[in-house]
Design a protein around this motif. Structure first.
Motif, PDB file in Angstrom:
ATOM      1  N   PHE A 169       0.813  -1.217   0.000  1.00 45.59           N
ATOM      2  CA  PHE A 169       0.000   0.000   0.000  1.00 45.59           C
ATOM      3  C   PHE A 169       0.850   1.272   0.000  1.00 45.59           C
ATOM      4  O   PHE A 169       0.343   2.339   0.341  1.00 45.59           O
ATOM      5  CB  PHE A 169      -0.936   0.011   1.210  1.00 45.59           C
ATOM      6  CG  PHE A 169      -2.259  -0.668   0.983  1.00 45.59           C
ATOM      7  CD1 PHE A 169      -3.423   0.071   0.818  1.00 45.59           C
ATOM      8  CD2 PHE A 169      -2.350  -2.050   0.936  1.00 45.59           C
ATOM      9  CE1 PHE A 169      -4.643  -0.547   0.609  1.00 45.59           C
ATOM     10  CE2 PHE A 169      -3.561  -2.690   0.735  1.00 45.59           C
ATOM     11  CZ  PHE A 169      -4.715  -1.935   0.570  1.00 45.59           C
ATOM     12  N   SER A 170       2.118   1.198  -0.387  1.00 43.77           N
ATOM     13  CA  SER A 170       2.976   2.380  -0.350  1.00 43.77           C
ATOM     14  C   SER A 170       3.532   2.700  -1.735  1.00 43.77           C
ATOM     15  O   SER A 170       3.498   1.862  -2.643  1.00 43.77           O
ATOM     16  CB  SER A 170       4.137   2.164   0.627  1.00 43.77           C
ATOM     17  OG  SER A 170       5.097   1.280   0.064  1.00 43.77           O
ATOM     18  N   GLU A 171       4.058   3.905  -1.887  1.00 43.84           N
ATOM     19  CA  GLU A 171       4.620   4.344  -3.165  1.00 43.84           C
ATOM     20  C   GLU A 171       6.120   4.079  -3.257  1.00 43.84           C
ATOM     21  O   GLU A 171       6.795   4.598  -4.125  1.00 43.84           O
ATOM     22  CB  GLU A 171       4.322   5.824  -3.395  1.00 43.84           C
ATOM     23  CG  GLU A 171       4.914   6.761  -2.361  1.00 43.84           C
ATOM     24  CD  GLU A 171       4.567   8.207  -2.626  1.00 43.84           C
ATOM     25  OE1 GLU A 171       5.489   9.052  -2.546  1.00 43.84           O
ATOM     26  OE2 GLU A 171       3.392   8.509  -2.920  1.00 43.84           O
ATOM     27  N   THR A 172       6.615   3.268  -2.341  1.00 41.26           N
ATOM     28  CA  THR A 172       8.018   2.849  -2.395  1.00 41.26           C
ATOM     29  C   THR A 172       8.087   1.328  -2.346  1.00 41.26           C
ATOM     30  O   THR A 172       7.111   0.664  -1.965  1.00 41.26           O
ATOM     31  CB  THR A 172       8.819   3.418  -1.211  1.00 41.26           C
ATOM     32  OG1 THR A 172       8.234   2.942   0.012  1.00 41.26           O
ATOM     33  CG2 THR A 172       8.802   4.934  -1.227  1.00 41.26           C
ATOM     34  N   GLU A 173       9.230   0.789  -2.736  1.00 37.49           N
ATOM     35  CA  GLU A 173       9.400  -0.654  -2.614  1.00 37.49           C
ATOM     36  C   GLU A 173       9.378  -1.042  -1.136  1.00 37.49           C
ATOM     37  O   GLU A 173       9.792  -0.271  -0.269  1.00 37.49           O
ATOM     38  CB  GLU A 173      10.723  -1.098  -3.245  1.00 37.49           C
ATOM     39  CG  GLU A 173      10.726  -1.033  -4.763  1.00 37.49           C
ATOM     40  CD  GLU A 173      11.958  -1.699  -5.370  1.00 37.49           C
ATOM     41  OE1 GLU A 173      12.898  -2.022  -4.593  1.00 37.49           O
ATOM     42  OE2 GLU A 173      11.978  -1.899  -6.592  1.00 37.49           O
ATOM     43  N   SER A 174       8.900  -2.260  -0.869  1.00 40.97           N
ATOM     44  CA  SER A 174       8.816  -2.700   0.518  1.00 40.97           C
ATOM     45  C   SER A 174       9.064  -4.203   0.589  1.00 40.97           C
ATOM     46  O   SER A 174       8.656  -4.958  -0.302  1.00 40.97           O
ATOM     47  CB  SER A 174       7.440  -2.374   1.094  1.00 40.97           C
ATOM     48  OG  SER A 174       7.388  -2.667   2.473  1.00 40.97           O
ATOM     49  N   ASP A 175       9.736  -4.643   1.666  1.00 40.41           N
ATOM     50  CA  ASP A 175      10.095  -6.050   1.859  1.00 40.41           C
ATOM     51  C   ASP A 175       9.245  -6.684   2.959  1.00 40.41           C
ATOM     52  O   ASP A 175       8.823  -6.011   3.904  1.00 40.41           O
ATOM     53  CB  ASP A 175      11.567  -6.186   2.256  1.00 40.41           C
ATOM     54  CG  ASP A 175      12.502  -5.578   1.225  1.00 40.41           C
ATOM     55  OD1 ASP A 175      12.214  -5.705   0.027  1.00 40.41           O
ATOM     56  OD2 ASP A 175      13.517  -4.968   1.640  1.00 40.41           O
ATOM     57  N   ILE A 176       9.047  -7.983   2.814  1.00 39.65           N
ATOM     58  CA  ILE A 176       8.387  -8.747   3.861  1.00 39.65           C
ATOM     59  C   ILE A 176       8.914 -10.176   3.829  1.00 39.65           C
ATOM     60  O   ILE A 176       9.221 -10.714   2.750  1.00 39.65           O
ATOM     61  CB  ILE A 176       6.843  -8.731   3.695  1.00 39.65           C
ATOM     62  CG1 ILE A 176       6.162  -9.322   4.935  1.00 39.65           C
ATOM     63  CG2 ILE A 176       6.402  -9.448   2.427  1.00 39.65           C
ATOM     64  CD1 ILE A 176       4.644  -9.103   4.951  1.00 39.65           C
ATOM     65  N   GLU A 177       9.067 -10.764   5.008  1.00 42.77           N
ATOM     66  CA  GLU A 177       9.478 -12.161   5.109  1.00 42.77           C
ATOM     67  C   GLU A 177       8.312 -12.991   5.616  1.00 42.77           C
ATOM     68  O   GLU A 177       7.697 -12.653   6.628  1.00 42.77           O
ATOM     69  CB  GLU A 177      10.673 -12.310   6.064  1.00 42.77           C
ATOM     70  CG  GLU A 177      11.963 -11.740   5.518  1.00 42.77           C
ATOM     71  CD  GLU A 177      13.162 -12.090   6.401  1.00 42.77           C
ATOM     72  OE1 GLU A 177      12.953 -12.713   7.470  1.00 42.77           O
ATOM     73  OE2 GLU A 177      14.291 -11.739   6.025  1.00 42.77           O
ATOM     74  N   LEU A 178       8.009 -14.078   4.891  1.00 40.90           N
ATOM     75  CA  LEU A 178       6.884 -14.941   5.238  1.00 40.90           C
ATOM     76  C   LEU A 178       7.264 -16.398   4.997  1.00 40.90           C
ATOM     77  O   LEU A 178       7.783 -16.731   3.925  1.00 40.90           O
ATOM     78  CB  LEU A 178       5.653 -14.598   4.396  1.00 40.90           C
ATOM     79  CG  LEU A 178       5.031 -13.209   4.567  1.00 40.90           C
ATOM     80  CD1 LEU A 178       4.064 -12.930   3.427  1.00 40.90           C
ATOM     81  CD2 LEU A 178       4.311 -13.118   5.909  1.00 40.90           C
ATOM     82  N   GLU A 179       6.976 -17.232   5.954  1.00 41.68           N
ATOM     83  CA  GLU A 179       7.239 -18.657   5.776  1.00 41.68           C
ATOM     84  C   GLU A 179       6.424 -19.215   4.612  1.00 41.68           C
ATOM     85  O   GLU A 179       6.832 -20.176   3.963  1.00 41.68           O
ATOM     86  CB  GLU A 179       6.893 -19.415   7.060  1.00 41.68           C
ATOM     87  CG  GLU A 179       7.895 -19.222   8.185  1.00 41.68           C
ATOM     88  CD  GLU A 179       9.276 -19.768   7.855  1.00 41.68           C
ATOM     89  OE1 GLU A 179       9.351 -20.831   7.201  1.00 41.68           O
ATOM     90  OE2 GLU A 179      10.273 -19.104   8.220  1.00 41.68           O
ATOM     91  N   GLU A 180       5.291 -18.600   4.340  1.00 39.75           N
ATOM     92  CA  GLU A 180       4.422 -19.073   3.247  1.00 39.75           C
ATOM     93  C   GLU A 180       5.097 -18.963   1.887  1.00 39.75           C
ATOM     94  O   GLU A 180       4.649 -19.587   0.915  1.00 39.75           O
ATOM     95  CB  GLU A 180       3.106 -18.283   3.236  1.00 39.75           C
ATOM     96  CG  GLU A 180       2.135 -18.636   4.353  1.00 39.75           C
ATOM     97  CD  GLU A 180       2.485 -17.969   5.677  1.00 39.75           C
ATOM     98  OE1 GLU A 180       1.758 -18.212   6.653  1.00 39.75           O
ATOM     99  OE2 GLU A 180       3.486 -17.211   5.749  1.00 39.75           O
ATOM    100  N   LEU A 181       6.149 -18.152   1.801  1.00 39.25           N
ATOM    101  CA  LEU A 181       6.844 -17.968   0.518  1.00 39.25           C
ATOM    102  C   LEU A 181       7.842 -19.094   0.210  1.00 39.25           C
ATOM    103  O   LEU A 181       8.374 -19.153  -0.895  1.00 39.25           O
ATOM    104  CB  LEU A 181       7.587 -16.632   0.518  1.00 39.25           C
ATOM    105  CG  LEU A 181       6.718 -15.375   0.453  1.00 39.25           C
ATOM    106  CD1 LEU A 181       7.561 -14.139   0.723  1.00 39.25           C
ATOM    107  CD2 LEU A 181       6.032 -15.266  -0.902  1.00 39.25           C
ATOM    108  N   LYS A 182       8.076 -19.961   1.170  1.00 40.87           N
ATOM    109  CA  LYS A 182       9.052 -21.030   0.981  1.00 40.87           C
ATOM    110  C   LYS A 182       8.606 -21.936  -0.183  1.00 40.87           C
ATOM    111  O   LYS A 182       7.496 -22.457  -0.193  1.00 40.87           O
ATOM    112  CB  LYS A 182       9.189 -21.849   2.260  1.00 40.87           C
ATOM    113  CG  LYS A 182      10.339 -22.857   2.243  1.00 40.87           C
ATOM    114  CD  LYS A 182      10.426 -23.589   3.574  1.00 40.87           C
ATOM    115  CE  LYS A 182      10.793 -22.612   4.689  1.00 40.87           C
ATOM    116  NZ  LYS A 182      10.938 -23.316   5.999  1.00 40.87           N
TER     117      LYS A 182
END
Length: 578
Positions: free
Chosen positions: A531-544
């Protein structure tokens, strides 16, 4: 030792169940209905398509665009009022509930429009305005002519010989909710404008009149009803004095009185059940308990809660925080996870444009942020209500002076602000941002004059950006907001997990990314929204183990994943199949 193993097994099972917030839904647990699975498109008729050059949209314009509506993948249309009316409040002041206002066409035109929708598998939801009528309705003309009129008790009255009536707040009239009727030397009650006298639902004869009106339209084939302002229908006819400042908690004092539930049960028995139609009331009270009392299945009242807390998080140019948005949507989802059903929306005819309030309407980010918002609405549990023009990314229109406004709500608020000696520059800044008139500008069809809406002079000027934002430019563009919208409606229609599946919020404290899963019958989707106008990171186990084959929606062409970490571009919206 033999007795310990069963105990340990049960203990492990209990711990596992306690850690899981919500068990995955199974189809067998769910009562399926068309209105739960529906994608409802709200169409403001006077702004959709004009065919006779008078500057107002009409039924024939809708008929002309039925194939367009079908192409969107929506399953139902909710249309704002088109009844005969003096149009003080754009049709929410009805003078004849069984007649069509001439600007929209004839009853034959309505029948043809309805038949055309049904032929395309599109259902129709009628906007019923029965908290109040117009003061030009025959009922009120008779009631205001004599205290002995048979229609006198169709409305609320306060005889002048009793002195001044107790103060009642009016949403549209800064002078209050009572207005004097000289002919009968008495005051009548109006929650909205003085031209909109409140109907007396405590009168059984009035209620039967309303049910008969609903039956008239149900016999014509309408599939559902949206009950305008209905949480205010029941009034305390003892008219007690309310404490000073009570209007700040308007719904608590004016809405959801207990008799309302008796009336809704009566409506269910008289209309909703025998005609197999659904109904949703505008508003859901001030508590979750209020909302459940309206829509839980065993109540036999309404079928869907339509609350305002989601749009209330962004009422001023200062905007909102993503945490606020997450909190509201998650609280309502959790409250209705097992019982009842809710509407999902970010825009309607009473609010400014979605992308201007919850996204970013700058030329750089308008398209991607609208795609994000549509991805959000169409991937949440509940029935999505999509507002006309939001499938294109239509925006607010700059209206810095009060002279440009035609809406009675805007004019009433301006008058009240003047009387209160408010800072009018600051007031106009907020009005320009939040006025519902932003959401009523004509539909932008193409690059011709007035956006192809009319060959005449439009009732409201078309947003000047129609040459950049219109249907013609987006229909064949694979990256357009419109194309993305169609992909999302198709995805929702083909995947019951997006309708009925459990919702689990991930990383609620993340300030930029809204992440959640939807799960049903062993199928699981992961939704990631920046929801932002910049790049943003997130870590999630679901991405494995995620790979490109798992992507089913992405409003960008590329994605950066490293292990369980993903970098989302500005306003990127991705749905993965897990």
């Amino acid at each position: 030792m033999k007795t310990i193993f069963p105990f340990l097994a049960l203990l492990i099972l209990a711990i596992a169940c306690a850690e899981k917030k919500e068990p995955p839904f199974q189809t067998s647990q769910i009562e399926k209905t068309w209105w739960k699975e529906g994608i409802i498109y709200q169409l403001y008729p006077q702004s959709f398509k004009d065919t006779d050059g008078d500057g107002f949209g009409d039924f024939k314009g809708v008929i002309e665009k039925l194939d367009y509506l079908e192409s969107l993948g929506i399953t139902a249309v909710w249309m704002n009022p088109f009844f005969d009316s003096p149009l003080v409040d754009n049709g929410y002041d009805v003078s004849d509930y069984r007649a069509i206002h001439e600007r929209y066409g004839t009853m034959e035109d309505f029948d043809a429009m309805l038949a055309g929708m049904h032929e395309r598998g599109i259902k129709f939801v009628l906007d019923v305005v029965v908290n109040h009528s117009s003061n030009q309705h025959e009922w009120f003309k008779q009631a205001s002519s004599s205290r002995d009129s048979e229609y006198r008790d169709y409305y609320h009255w306060w005889p002048a010989e009793k002195g001044d009536p107790p103060y009642r707040y009016s949403l549209f009239d800064p002078e209050g909710g009572w207005d004097y009727n000289k002919q009968t030397d008495s005051y009548y009650l109006h929650t909205f404008a003085e031209e909109q006298p409140d109907l007396n639902w405590e009168n059984p004869k009035l209620r039967q009149e309303v049910y008969d009106i609903m039956k008239f339209w149900a016999d014509k084939g309408v599939d559902g009803f949206r009950m305008d302002a209905f949480q205010f229908a029941s009034k305390d006819i003892t008219y007690p004095e309310f404490p000073e400042g009570h209007e700040k908690d308007f719904i608590k004092w004016y809405g959801m009185r207990p008799p309302l539930h008796d009336y809704l049960k009566e409506m269910y028995t008289e209309v909703l059940k025998p005609y197999d139609v659904f109904a949703v009331a505008e508003g859901a009270g001030s508590t979750m308990e209020d909302a459940h009392k309206l829509v839980d299945a065993d109540r036999n009242e309404l079928q869907m809660a339509y609350h305002f807390e989601t749009v209330d998080v962004s009422r001023t140019p200062e905007g909102y925080t993503l945490k606020e948005l997450k909190d509201v949507f998650t609280r309502w989802d959790e409250a209705f996870a097992e019982e009842g059903w809710i509407a999902i929306f970010l825009a309607n005819h009473d609010n400014a444009r979605m992308v201007s309030r919850f996204g970013n309407d700058s030329p750089e980010f308008r398209s991607v942020s609208t795609q994000l918002l549509n991805t959000f609405l169409l991937s949440m549990r509940g029935t999505p209500y999509m507002y006309y023009g939001d499938e294109l990314g239509m925006t607010n229109m700059d209206m810095p002076t009060i002279e440009e406004y035609v809406d009675i709500d805007a004019k009433g608020k301006y008058k009240g602000a003047l009387a209160a000696n408010e800072n009018m520059e600051a007031f106009m800044k907020v009005l320009n941002y939040s006025s519902r008139e932003n959401g009523r500008t004509p539909m932008q069809w193409d690059t011709t004059e007035h956006g192809g809406f009319t060959t005449g002079t439009p009732w409201k000027r078309v947003n000047p950006n129609y040459k950049e934002i219109n249907v013609a430019l987006q229909e064949d563009d694979p990256n357009s907001v419109l194309t993305h919208f169609k992909k999302m409606t198709a995805l929702r229609t083909e995947n019951p997990v997006l309708v009925y599946g459990s919702y689990t919020l991930l990383q609620p404290e993340h300030e930029e990314i809204y992440a959640y899963t939807r799960e049903l019958d062993g199928k699981k989707f992961l939704v990631l929204l920046n929801f932002s106008e910049t790049e943003s990171d997130i870590e999630l186990e679901e991405l494995k183990g995620i790979n490109p084959e798992n992507v089913i929606i992405n409003n960008y062409t590329e994605t950066s994943i490293k292990g369980i970490s993903i970098t989302l571009k500005p306003y990127q919206a991705i749905i993965y199949s897990l």
